[in-house]
Write a protein that holds these residues in place. Sequence first.
Motif, PDB file in Angstrom:
ATOM      1  N   MET A 158      94.536  28.275  19.164  1.00  0.00           N
ATOM      2  CA  MET A 158      93.788  29.453  19.390  1.00  0.00           C
ATOM      3  C   MET A 158      94.515  30.873  19.377  1.00  0.00           C
ATOM      4  O   MET A 158      95.475  30.571  19.321  1.00  0.00           O
ATOM      5  N   GLY A 159      93.614  31.856  19.511  1.00  0.00           N
ATOM      6  CA  GLY A 159      94.458  33.024  19.113  1.00  0.00           C
ATOM      7  C   GLY A 159      95.367  33.378  20.254  1.00  0.00           C
ATOM      8  O   GLY A 159      94.772  33.173  21.538  1.00  0.00           O
ATOM      9  N   ASN A 160      96.380  34.035  20.002  1.00  0.00           N
ATOM     10  CA  ASN A 160      97.412  34.489  21.042  1.00  0.00           C
ATOM     11  C   ASN A 160      96.521  35.833  21.708  1.00  0.00           C
ATOM     12  O   ASN A 160      96.402  36.928  20.803  1.00  0.00           O
ATOM     13  N   LYS A 161      96.492  35.959  23.107  1.00  0.00           N
ATOM     14  CA  LYS A 161      95.820  37.038  23.861  1.00  0.00           C
ATOM     15  C   LYS A 161      97.028  37.989  24.364  1.00  0.00           C
ATOM     16  O   LYS A 161      96.539  38.975  24.809  1.00  0.00           O
ATOM     17  N   LYS A 162      98.227  37.806  23.990  1.00  0.00           N
ATOM     18  CA  LYS A 162      99.232  38.639  24.439  1.00  0.00           C
ATOM     19  C   LYS A 162      99.349  39.876  23.858  1.00  0.00           C
ATOM     20  O   LYS A 162      99.058  40.125  22.512  1.00  0.00           O
ATOM     21  N   LEU A 163      99.742  41.002  24.516  1.00  0.00           N
ATOM     22  CA  LEU A 163      99.976  42.385  24.025  1.00  0.00           C
ATOM     23  C   LEU A 163     101.237  42.732  24.473  1.00  0.00           C
ATOM     24  O   LEU A 163     101.330  42.918  25.675  1.00  0.00           O
ATOM     25  N   GLY A 164     101.921  42.848  23.631  1.00  0.00           N
ATOM     26  CA  GLY A 164     103.484  43.249  23.872  1.00  0.00           C
ATOM     27  C   GLY A 164     104.073  42.213  24.606  1.00  0.00           C
ATOM     28  O   GLY A 164     103.703  41.004  24.785  1.00  0.00           O
ATOM     29  N   ARG A 165     104.941  42.635  25.742  1.00  0.00           N
ATOM     30  CA  ARG A 165     105.931  41.835  26.412  1.00  0.00           C
ATOM     31  C   ARG A 165     105.195  41.125  27.537  1.00  0.00           C
ATOM     32  O   ARG A 165     105.326  40.032  27.979  1.00  0.00           O
ATOM     33  N   GLN A 166     104.147  42.028  28.151  1.00  0.00           N
ATOM     34  CA  GLN A 166     104.016  41.383  29.542  1.00  0.00           C
ATOM     35  C   GLN A 166     102.336  41.402  30.045  1.00  0.00           C
ATOM     36  O   GLN A 166     101.987  41.091  30.909  1.00  0.00           O
ATOM     37  N   SER A 167     101.676  41.660  28.778  1.00  0.00           N
ATOM     38  CA  SER A 167     100.097  42.040  29.209  1.00  0.00           C
ATOM     39  C   SER A 167      99.310  41.031  28.253  1.00  0.00           C
ATOM     40  O   SER A 167      99.831  40.627  27.203  1.00  0.00           O
ATOM     41  N   VAL A 168      98.013  40.930  28.725  1.00  0.00           N
ATOM     42  CA  VAL A 168      97.264  39.990  27.957  1.00  0.00           C
ATOM     43  C   VAL A 168      95.872  40.974  28.093  1.00  0.00           C
ATOM     44  O   VAL A 168      95.627  41.355  29.016  1.00  0.00           O
ATOM     45  N   ALA A 169      95.079  40.506  27.014  1.00  0.00           N
ATOM     46  CA  ALA A 169      93.687  41.335  27.084  1.00  0.00           C
ATOM     47  C   ALA A 169      92.776  39.843  27.116  1.00  0.00           C
ATOM     48  O   ALA A 169      93.138  38.790  26.473  1.00  0.00           O
ATOM     49  N   LEU A 170      91.960  39.939  27.967  1.00  0.00           N
ATOM     50  CA  LEU A 170      91.018  38.554  28.361  1.00  0.00           C
ATOM     51  C   LEU A 170      89.918  38.716  27.172  1.00  0.00           C
ATOM     52  O   LEU A 170      89.172  39.655  26.926  1.00  0.00           O
ATOM     53  N   ALA A 171      89.795  37.433  26.543  1.00  0.00           N
ATOM     54  CA  ALA A 171      88.696  37.393  25.330  1.00  0.00           C
ATOM     55  C   ALA A 171      87.390  37.373  26.094  1.00  0.00           C
ATOM     56  O   ALA A 171      86.422  38.057  25.417  1.00  0.00           O
ATOM     57  N   THR A 172      87.151  36.686  27.004  1.00  0.00           N
ATOM     58  CA  THR A 172      85.903  36.815  27.805  1.00  0.00           C
ATOM     59  C   THR A 172      86.028  37.058  29.002  1.00  0.00           C
ATOM     60  O   THR A 172      86.307  36.381  30.005  1.00  0.00           O
ATOM     61  N   PRO A 173      86.052  38.403  29.379  1.00  0.00           N
ATOM     62  CA  PRO A 173      86.626  38.942  30.874  1.00  0.00           C
ATOM     63  C   PRO A 173      85.556  38.439  31.696  1.00  0.00           C
ATOM     64  O   PRO A 173      84.456  38.435  31.957  1.00  0.00           O
ATOM     65  N   PRO A 174      86.280  37.609  32.791  1.00  0.00           N
ATOM     66  CA  PRO A 174      85.742  37.153  33.815  1.00  0.00           C
ATOM     67  C   PRO A 174      85.180  38.473  34.890  1.00  0.00           C
ATOM     68  O   PRO A 174      85.425  39.576  34.692  1.00  0.00           O
ATOM     69  N   SER A 175      84.002  37.886  35.407  1.00  0.00           N
ATOM     70  CA  SER A 175      83.198  38.891  36.332  1.00  0.00           C
ATOM     71  C   SER A 175      83.411  38.867  37.633  1.00  0.00           C
ATOM     72  O   SER A 175      83.591  37.475  38.123  1.00  0.00           O
ATOM     73  N   VAL A 176      83.386  39.748  38.255  1.00  0.00           N
ATOM     74  CA  VAL A 176      83.408  39.681  39.916  1.00  0.00           C
ATOM     75  C   VAL A 176      82.263  39.311  40.483  1.00  0.00           C
ATOM     76  O   VAL A 176      81.292  40.190  40.464  1.00  0.00           O
ATOM     77  N   ALA A 177      82.079  38.163  40.962  1.00  0.00           N
ATOM     78  CA  ALA A 177      80.903  37.526  41.506  1.00  0.00           C
ATOM     79  C   ALA A 177      80.493  37.910  42.787  1.00  0.00           C
ATOM     80  O   ALA A 177      79.190  37.804  43.218  1.00  0.00           O
ATOM     81  N   GLY A 178      81.493  37.988  43.508  1.00  0.00           N
ATOM     82  CA  GLY A 178      81.212  38.344  44.951  1.00  0.00           C
ATOM     83  C   GLY A 178      82.839  38.832  45.374  1.00  0.00           C
ATOM     84  O   GLY A 178      83.735  38.460  44.904  1.00  0.00           O
ATOM     85  N   TYR A 179      82.896  39.391  46.537  1.00  0.00           N
ATOM     86  CA  TYR A 179      83.965  39.852  47.190  1.00  0.00           C
ATOM     87  C   TYR A 179      83.824  40.392  48.762  1.00  0.00           C
ATOM     88  O   TYR A 179      82.642  40.753  48.924  1.00  0.00           O
ATOM     89  N   ALA A 180      84.805  40.194  49.369  1.00  0.00           N
ATOM     90  CA  ALA A 180      84.533  40.479  50.981  1.00  0.00           C
ATOM     91  C   ALA A 180      85.961  40.891  51.568  1.00  0.00           C
ATOM     92  O   ALA A 180      86.947  40.287  51.163  1.00  0.00           O
ATOM     93  N   SER A 181      85.953  41.655  52.475  1.00  0.00           N
ATOM     94  CA  SER A 181      87.212  42.086  53.202  1.00  0.00           C
ATOM     95  C   SER A 181      86.772  41.894  54.891  1.00  0.00           C
ATOM     96  O   SER A 181      85.580  42.277  55.206  1.00  0.00           O
ATOM     97  N   VAL A 182      87.735  41.542  55.417  1.00  0.00           N
ATOM     98  CA  VAL A 182      87.692  41.076  56.770  1.00  0.00           C
ATOM     99  C   VAL A 182      89.012  41.995  57.553  1.00  0.00           C
ATOM    100  O   VAL A 182      89.895  41.622  56.994  1.00  0.00           O
TER     101      VAL A 182
END
Lengths: 337, 337
Positions: free
Chosen positions: A1-25
């Motif tokens: 599969m294709g390398n998703k690396k950008l430069g030395r430290q970064s990646v671009a997600l091919a299928t960006p995950p979505s925030v389905a829920g979040y909470a703070s306490v």
Amino acid sequence: MGNKKLGRQSVALATPPSVAGYASVVGKKEGEGPLATTFDLIQQDDTFGEKSWEKAESTMQKLALSAALDKAGLSASNLDYILAGDLLNQCIGTGFAVRGQNVPFYGLYGACSTMAESLSVGAMLLDGGFGTHAACMTSSHFCSAERQYRTPLEYGGQRTPTAQWTVTGSGCVILSSEGAGPYVTHVTTGKIVDKGIKDANNMGAAMAPAAYETLLAHFQDTGRRPSDYDLILTGDLGQLGKEIVLDLLHRDGLEVPNLEDCGVLIYDLEGQDVHCGGSGCGCSAVVLTGLLLNGMKSGRWKRLLFCGTGALLSPTSTQQGESIPCICHAVAFSTQK
Amino acid sequence: MGNKKLGRQSVALATPPSVAGYASVVGKKEGEGPLATTFDLIQQDDTFGEKSWEKAESTMQKLALSAALDKAGLSASNLDYILAGDLLNQCIGTGFAVRGQNVPFYGLYGACSTMAESLSVGAMLLDGGFGTHAACMTSSHFCSAERQYRTPLEYGGQRTPTAQWTVTGSGCVILSSEGAGPYVTHVTTGKIVDKGIKDANNMGAAMAPAAYETLLAHFQDTGRRPSDYDLILTGDLGQLGKEIVLDLLHRDGLEVPNLEDCGVLIYDLEGQDVHCGGSGCGCSAVVLTGLLLNGMKSGRWKRLLFCGTGALLSPTSTQQGESIPCICHAVAFSTQK
């Protein structure tokens, strides 16, 4: 599969995950601060009904996970992974919170960068096809942290001007491989940076160079500029650390007026007697899962860069005369894929 | 992209990462044990030339990383990630070893399961296209662990019959997205299992149920049987824990004569006065990066299942009367993709 690396430290997600829920306490003090209206649960009793502060911290994580799952319309049995950690020795805040959840678990240790680290690893595991849902979580508790890192609270020790106040709070984000966003689009993984600061009461100054280097790496790797983001958030540098990182960027000709720090935002620095601001894993976690993701959901911001900063010291390393190794992981959020 | 999940806890890697290099570094006692000839470096001085045991532990990790890179014909600048952790408070063994490497880093905390955890996450990051090389690493040190978890060595405290001996050692594996193997083909991520054991000197009994549940999950998820492996290795259950896991499997009608335990293999249990055997993150790490991967390279074994076990307690949780949450992650190696 294709390398998703950008430069030395970064990646671009091919299928960006979505925030389905979040909470703070959060605890009482955080609930008296300027972000009070953004939190899901404010507990007036910092023991959360438990017999120890460490158990209270586990209870906070359980509450945050449960609330985030509720908001996502999911149950723990839907989760492929929990990715979490905290500041306590052997990460017991997390271990005892995850016990009983019956979910595959990877423990992380990134000190106060843990929220960003858990999101980074979680987003990559989902994008890599290793599951569809991951909970990314962390916590800190003022009382458990003070006891472990500094002195018993009962001593009433005086705080130095550069000290920060450990946030009592837990944040949890449920990532899903499908959904309507906001999306995690890029991850920049930090390297350890240690410029020789030895004052464990001046974490902002210790961590600022790590934030600076990860920001530079992110812009270089992705080709983006600071102005491509509506807001750039550092984890918990506090007032002094924020000034240092802005100064370091300025020397490179980078003006970043849209940079804010979670440790500055979470308290009223003058009115709440917190000196340089907030810190602890819970600091950036509850600002993300309160103000920031609320703001993305409401359309206030379209693109955020969330940069969790962590100081990888221990009381033992400080006693042995060591300086403070620091790290910063950056996670880019966008309302568009 | 396709989901690589098998069942609830396992994944099959689409492009199994290859072990490009590996190395083991141990102390004097381990170098006097039955696996002495399998280690890359045996240090007679357990301080490794440092002024504290904690610094010695960092030095061990640096030596293991450097030796593994050498054997892989790579330098640190080739690494996309270091994934590592250890038992010390705030994982300082790792933090100070990774400082100066200039490599993107994720800190992990899985107690003695850390070698398996780092391989699991590393293999998935490479298979997911997020990089081409990852170092997976951990360590433990008898002296730093005794001081932190039990009593100062100078007390000369007596050990209980079920106690295990923390291995002084560090293991590092360099994974590469291409190569001639051995390959990481499957990962089974553990859930936290806690059957109520509260005796911090009986880790084998506490961790055995976690190993048992992960083994069952692995066989169920992958459709494999124990006999599909030449060898199944549990992390550091020791003599008693190994008997318990075999007994639990027996009750399900599963006879696993090819199950061995790294904590049993690493010492001469009678002759070296280690009671139930070895433990610590370094235990399974140096058995893997010595005996096991050597044996795969030489053609002695074709398929191994490496099951790292960890006890997620802390002295504080024990003092607060808590039982011991445990976890086990399984990583399948094969000489064939």
